[in-house]
Scaffold this active site. Structure first.
Site, short mmCIF file in Angstrom:
data_model
loop_
_atom_site.label_atom_id
_atom_site.label_comp_id
_atom_site.label_asym_id
_atom_site.label_seq_id
_atom_site.Cartn_x
_atom_site.Cartn_y
_atom_site.Cartn_z
N ASP A 12 -24.74 -13.61 109.59
CA ASP A 12 -23.61 -14.59 109.08
C ASP A 12 -24.67 -15.95 109.34
O ASP A 12 -25.41 -15.99 110.24
CB ASP A 12 -22.37 -14.66 109.54
N SER A 13 -24.18 -17.16 108.89
CA SER A 13 -24.86 -18.42 108.75
C SER A 13 -24.51 -18.83 110.37
O SER A 13 -24.99 -19.65 110.69
CB SER A 13 -24.24 -19.08 108.02
N TYR A 44 -24.28 -22.82 105.41
CA TYR A 44 -25.12 -22.55 104.47
C TYR A 44 -24.55 -23.07 103.20
O TYR A 44 -25.21 -23.27 102.26
CB TYR A 44 -25.24 -21.06 104.24
N GLY A 45 -23.28 -23.34 103.11
CA GLY A 45 -22.41 -23.43 101.96
C GLY A 45 -22.77 -24.81 101.09
O GLY A 45 -22.39 -24.85 100.02
N CYS A 75 -21.25 -12.69 105.34
CA CYS A 75 -21.35 -14.12 104.67
C CYS A 75 -21.01 -14.10 103.56
O CYS A 75 -21.97 -13.84 102.78
CB CYS A 75 -22.40 -14.81 105.40
N THR A 77 -21.20 -16.66 101.21
CA THR A 77 -22.08 -17.76 100.65
C THR A 77 -23.38 -16.72 100.55
O THR A 77 -24.32 -16.88 99.62
CB THR A 77 -22.40 -18.71 101.55
N CYS A 186 -14.37 -17.31 102.93
CA CYS A 186 -15.31 -17.50 103.93
C CYS A 186 -15.23 -16.75 105.35
O CYS A 186 -13.92 -16.82 105.87
CB CYS A 186 -15.46 -18.98 104.11
N THR A 187 -15.94 -16.08 105.81
CA THR A 187 -15.94 -15.30 106.97
C THR A 187 -15.67 -16.06 108.60
O THR A 187 -15.00 -15.43 109.42
CB THR A 187 -17.10 -14.36 107.40
N1 DGL Z 1 -19.29 -17.68 106.99
C1 DGL Z 1 -19.92 -18.29 105.82
C2 DGL Z 1 -19.28 -17.74 104.47
O1 DGL Z 1 -18.59 -16.52 104.49
C3 DGL Z 1 -19.83 -19.65 105.93
C4 DGL Z 1 -20.95 -20.11 105.06
C5 DGL Z 1 -21.50 -21.63 105.68
O2 DGL Z 1 -22.43 -21.67 106.57
O3 DGL Z 1 -21.25 -22.51 105.01
O4 DGL Z 1 -19.29 -18.08 103.31
#
Ligand code: DGL
Length: 257
Positions: A12-13, A44-45, A75, A77, A186-187
């Site tokens: 994940d990010s 990341y978003g 994730c 995104t 979003c996770t």
């Molecule tokens: N957990 C990421 C998701 O599911 C978060 C993305 C981010 O870092 O903005 O989208």
């Protein structure tokens, strides 16, 4: 090492994908896990699609170098930006992504609006728009982009006045009617379910795609005969691009919540 006993990789990010890995540990407790959180580059978003694609490919390489037998892109995104291309580059790898659990929310058939909270990129990308296209005539669906929310969770702020005010403003801005359910796209967000419930009321059902995703991962590993046969609890390794202890501490806290 026997292929079946190699670890499963999660990515994940940042710390959000731990909400998905927790579901995996529940249904596959004897597997070993390696989690890579890219907190140094989170969120990341709000980045460009090509940046997120490159970061996701790098993360997959890190996990493959650690010898994983399958990968969950935990994730939403990163999934929208990279999963289709990852499948082309690694056709043999058991690989799953995650998307907002819109289908089960629509199937609940509750009167009112379905709110989908996710990052700006997830809601803009083709993957989500295709999903939305399938269900938009069946229910009233309101996508709510939530820039800034991931940062609360990355800094370990899961409750308190500041985050409550953020959530109250979001819900009031976008929703003018009765809420049927909320889909967490979003996770990171499952970690603030209690705070969100406090704002919208305990009766509103809050859903996420974590369990569905890990069931799909289990199916894919099973099809390749890669599930472990060990009958003792597996081990969990958490790595973070920040390398700072506070991220590992936060990850352990979230895993044990
Ligand atoms: N957990 C990421 C998701 O599911 C978060 C993305 C981010 O870092 O903005 O989208």
């Amino acid at each position: 090492m026997d292929n079946k006993n190699r670890p499963i990789g999660f990515f994940d990010s940042g710390v959000g994908g731990l909400s998905v890995m927790k579901e995996a540990i529940k249904i596959m407790p004897n597997e070993n896990y390696i989690y890579f959180g890219d907190s140094k580059n989170a969120p990341y978003g709000v980045k460009s699609v090509s940046e997120v694609r490159d970061l996701t490919f790098k993360a997959v390489e890190i996990l493959l170098n650690k010898g994983v037998k399958g990968i969950a892109i935990a994730c939403n995104t990163a999934t929208s930006a990279a999963v289709a291309e990852l499948r082309k580059v690694y056709p043999e790898l058991p690989l799953v992504g995650i998307e907002p659990a819109l289908k089960p929310a629509v199937e609940l058939n509750i009167q009112g609006n379905i709110l989908i909270m996710a990052t700006t990129m997830t809601l803009k990308e083709e993957k989500f728009n295709k999903l939305m296209g399938k269900y938009k005539d069946k229910a009233s669906i309101i996508p709510i982009p939530c820039p800034g929310l991931v940062e609360f969770i990355e800094s370990g702020k899961l409750q308190g006045e500041e985050i409550e005010e953020y959530l109250r403003n979001k819900i009031n801005t976008y929703n003018k009617g009765k809420i049927a359910s909320i889909v967490l796209g979003c996770t990171h967000y499952p970690f603030i379910t209690d705070t969100l419930s406090k704002i919208v009321g305990k009766d509103v059902i809050i859903m996420d795609g974590g369990l569905g995703t890990v069931k799909e991962l289990r199916r894919r590993l099973e099809n390749k005969n890669l599930l472990t046969e060990r009958n003792k609890k597996g081990e969990i390794e958490v790595i973070n691009s920040y390398g700072k202890n506070e991220f590992i501490d936060l990850s352990n806290k979230l895993l044990n919540m």
